[in-house]
Design an enzyme around this catalytic site. Structure first.
Site: not given
Ligand code: PMT
Length: 398
Positions: A209, A278, A288, A323, A337
């Site tokens: 991503n 995810d 490959k 986040f 979340k």
């Molecule tokens: O790195 P940059 O370019 O500065 O960008 C920053 C950012 C946009 C990546 C950052 O600010 C941000 O939003 N990070 C979370 C991105 C994300 O995966 O969001 P989510 O809504 O899918 O996940 C929610 C939370 O669960 C996040 O804290 C994530 O780290 C966590 N997560 C998600 C999926 C997973 N399988 N395991 C997790 O721990």
């Protein structure tokens, strides 16, 4: 805070140099001993005599003059300084420092000092907005320099825009405030995750991503500066890890999970800024994949939700911050979340905006707390946001 401190004031050649006279005066009134270094350009705007009278100390204007009371002067001033303020900092001065140049007394001293450095850029707004200047500012900020943002308004060149040096009183407040919380995270262990994960398809390809790591690295750096012990677990990123943090490099979500779980119990504060994939590819090819077929199908399997797992394992006293990267229904999705993952706070960013989210230098976020309250923050750089977040988290902790 400033009483008894040796403050080195660097003045470069911009019209705002006249304001630095008041800055020197305010610093002295606050109890600091102020030592001024002026560049050649600065001396076209204000005379060294003015600063000498205001500070009561000799003013340094050249590397090549007779050494007076400072032995091997640039090293002596660099060692003497408890903190350095460069105001105004011109575009030319900023690029020289970003390149590590040392071609006059000020740049030489700054390269040699270990003291915290503050700098207040001041210039025409087009020069300020120019990508080259912005890139140079980033280099200095990444190098640990404290950026005092310029203000918007009427500039000496006749245009309206960003680029005006803040008032001296505001600069003194900024320095005081920053120094005050310089050590407010001593004794706190912080685990930060950053950047996106890469989920392999075959030995040369992956699903990834757009996360650059900027947000997470800024948080790790800010926490380190404030005295915390920091562990940074990062997916692939082009950024250099902040100095002094323990850095763990991972690739996939599974590797991130392992690294985080291994260190989770020792952390007081966990901030998950990483964009974890995810899904991963179920059957990763050993070799490959050849382009023999017109279509191929990859079967994706759900990755473990690391943050949810941490929420289940969280012990008393630990703070867990996540986040949420959303393109729609920001608040509803973030709130869900926060609850589902048992978080203390979630930072919701609307990643459909151009100035927020993935691979931007700024972010625009809303903070949702466990107690149901919500706070909206204005647009700011990721470095500034990192400090704001830590301040808010510390308030929540106390
Ligand atoms: O790195 P940059 O370019 O500065 O960008 C920053 C950012 C946009 C990546 C950052 O600010 C941000 O939003 N990070 C979370 C991105 C994300 O995966 O969001 P989510 O809504 O899918 O996940 C929610 C939370 O669960 C996040 O804290 C994530 O780290 C966590 N997560 C998600 C999926 C997973 N399988 N395991 C997790 O721990």
């Amino acid at each position: 805070m400033l009483k008894g401190k040796n403050v080195l004031l660097g003045v470069t050649g911009g019209i705002a140099a006249y304001k630095s006279v008041e800055l020197a005066s305010r610093l002295r009134k606050a109890g600091a001993s102020v030592h001024v270094i002026m560049t050649r350009g600065a001396q076209n705007f204000v005379t060294p005599l003015t600063f000498r009278e205001i500070t009561g100390n000799p003013v340094t204007t050249t590397m090549w003059g007779e050494v007076t009371n400072h032995n091997v002067e640039h090293i002596a001033l660099a060692n003497l300084a408890d903190l350095v303020i460069v105001a105004p900092a011109t575009a030319n001065f900023i690029v020289k420092c970003a390149m590590g140049m040392a071609d006059d007394m000020l740049t030489t001293t700054l390269l040699a000092t270990k003291a915290p450095i503050f700098f207040a850029p001041a210039m025409n707004s087009n020069m300020y907005d120019n990508q080259l200047t912005q890139r140079n500012l980033d280099v200095l900020i990444e190098n640990g320099w404290n950026f005092i943002p310029p203000e918007s308004g009427h500039l000496a060149c006749g245009v309206e825009g960003v680029g005006r040096m803040p008032e001296p009183a505001d600069i003194v407040d900024f320095v005081r405030f920053t120094m005050a919380f310089a050590a407010d995270m001593l004794g706190i262990k912080v685990l930060v995750t950053a950047a996106g994960t890469h989920e392999p398809i075959d030995p040369v390809r992956y699903i990834g991503n757009r996360s650059s790591g900027k947000m997470g690295y800024a948080i790790a750096e800010a926490a380190k500066k404030r005295g915390a012990e920091v562990i940074l677990v990062s997916g692939p990123s082009a950024l250099t890890p902040p100095e002094g943090v323990e850095f763990i490099s991972v690739e996939s979500a599974e590797e991130m999970r392992e690294a985080v779980l291994e260190r989770f119990s020792e952390a007081d504060l966990i901030i998950k800024a990483a964009a974890v994939a995810d899904y991963h590819v179920r059957d990763v090819a050993d070799q490959k994949i050849k382009k023999n077929e017109d279509e191929i199908t990859l079967v994706l399997k759900k990755n473990p939700d690391i943050l949810k797992e941490l929420g289940e394992k969280k012990r008393g006293g630990q703070i867990l911050v996540g986040f949420a990267a959303e393109t729609q229904n920001l608040l509803e999705n973030a709130k869900a979340k926060l609850e589902k993952k048992n978080l203390d706070m979630i930072v919701a960013n609307d990643v459909s905006r151009k100035d927020a989210g993935f691979n931007t230098d700024t972010n625009v976020v809303k903070l949702l707390y466990k107690n149901g309250t919500m706070e909206e923050l204005p647009i700011m750089t990721k470095h500034k946001l990192a400090d704001e977040l830590l301040t808010k988290i510390l308030h929540m902790k106390n």
